[in-house]
Design a protein around this motif. Structure first.
Motif, short mmCIF file in Angstrom:
data_model
loop_
_atom_site.label_atom_id
_atom_site.label_comp_id
_atom_site.label_asym_id
_atom_site.label_seq_id
_atom_site.Cartn_x
_atom_site.Cartn_y
_atom_site.Cartn_z
N ARG A 34 -3.52 0.39 -3.66
CA ARG A 34 -4.41 1.31 -2.92
C ARG A 34 -3.57 2.17 -1.97
NH1 ARG A 34 -9.23 -0.47 -3.99
NH2 ARG A 34 -10.39 0.72 -2.48
N THR A 35 -4.22 3.15 -1.37
CA THR A 35 -3.52 3.98 -0.39
C THR A 35 -3.27 3.21 0.89
OG1 THR A 35 -5.64 4.92 0.31
CG2 THR A 35 -4.33 6.21 -1.27
N GLY A 36 -4.24 2.42 1.32
CA GLY A 36 -4.10 1.65 2.56
C GLY A 36 -4.12 0.15 2.29
N SER A 89 0.84 -1.20 0.00
CA SER A 89 0.00 0.00 0.00
C SER A 89 0.88 1.26 0.00
CB SER A 89 -0.93 0.02 1.21
OG SER A 89 -0.19 0.28 2.40
N ARG A 127 -5.68 -3.11 2.08
CA ARG A 127 -7.04 -3.63 1.90
C ARG A 127 -8.12 -2.55 1.98
NH1 ARG A 127 -5.21 -7.16 5.89
NH2 ARG A 127 -4.14 -8.92 4.99
N GLU A 128 -7.74 -1.29 1.95
CA GLU A 128 -8.72 -0.20 2.01
C GLU A 128 -8.12 1.05 1.41
OE1 GLU A 128 -7.75 1.41 6.49
OE2 GLU A 128 -9.39 0.00 6.23
N GLY A 129 -8.92 2.09 1.37
CA GLY A 129 -8.43 3.35 0.85
C GLY A 129 -8.70 3.51 -0.64
N GLU A 130 -8.26 4.64 -1.14
CA GLU A 130 -8.48 4.98 -2.54
C GLU A 130 -7.57 4.15 -3.46
OE1 GLU A 130 -10.84 7.15 -3.63
OE2 GLU A 130 -11.41 7.12 -1.51
#
Length: 140
Positions: A48-50, A10, A52-55
């Protein structure tokens, strides 16, 4: 013989690694960083930015060379997490480049279902791919 690596991480974690001057791959597993040797090239790809999550990012986000220092296990990061790391020198001139900008040029993306290969977390790149990505990120 110099080898070239692509680590899928990430963007937030890539930035943290740049601050610390370290590389981690495959959630801090020892085998991943021990495959790398001094002088090897490293490119980070961030989906992604994070974690498993984020933009969505879908870009190459950092470029580095592995330093001449053995892998080591970090102190407890909370929750008994002690990742393995390598010291690296980041190219501070490298800029983020979307993978779509290079898809037609790379060996990595020239095979069907290339995205599945990225799920390994650490992938060896061809010299051609490393040079193409480096040139795009740094302009040299």
């Amino acid at each position: 013989m110099r080898r070239y690596w692509l680590a899928v991480v990430s963007r937030d974690h890539v930035h943290r690694g740049m601050e610390l001057g370290i590389a981690q791959a495959n959630h801090g597993k020892r085998a991943a960083v021990e495959r790398m040797a001094a002088g090897d090239g490293l490119v980070y790809y961030s989906p992604r930015t994070g974690m498993r999550e984020g933009e969505p990012v879908r870009a190459f986000t950092a470029l580095a060379t592995i330093d001449d220092r053995p892998a080591w296990q970090a102190e407890d990061q909370g929750g008994c997490f002690r990742p393995w790391r390598r010291a690296v020198s980041y190219d501070r001139d490298a800029r983020q480049i979307p993978i779509d900008d290079l898809r037609g040029e790379l060996d990595l993306t020239g095979v069907p279902n290339w995205g599945i290969v990225l799920r390994r977390g650490l992938v060896e790149l061809t010299a051609h791919d490393f040079e193409a990505i480096s040139r795009a990120m740094v302009g040299r």
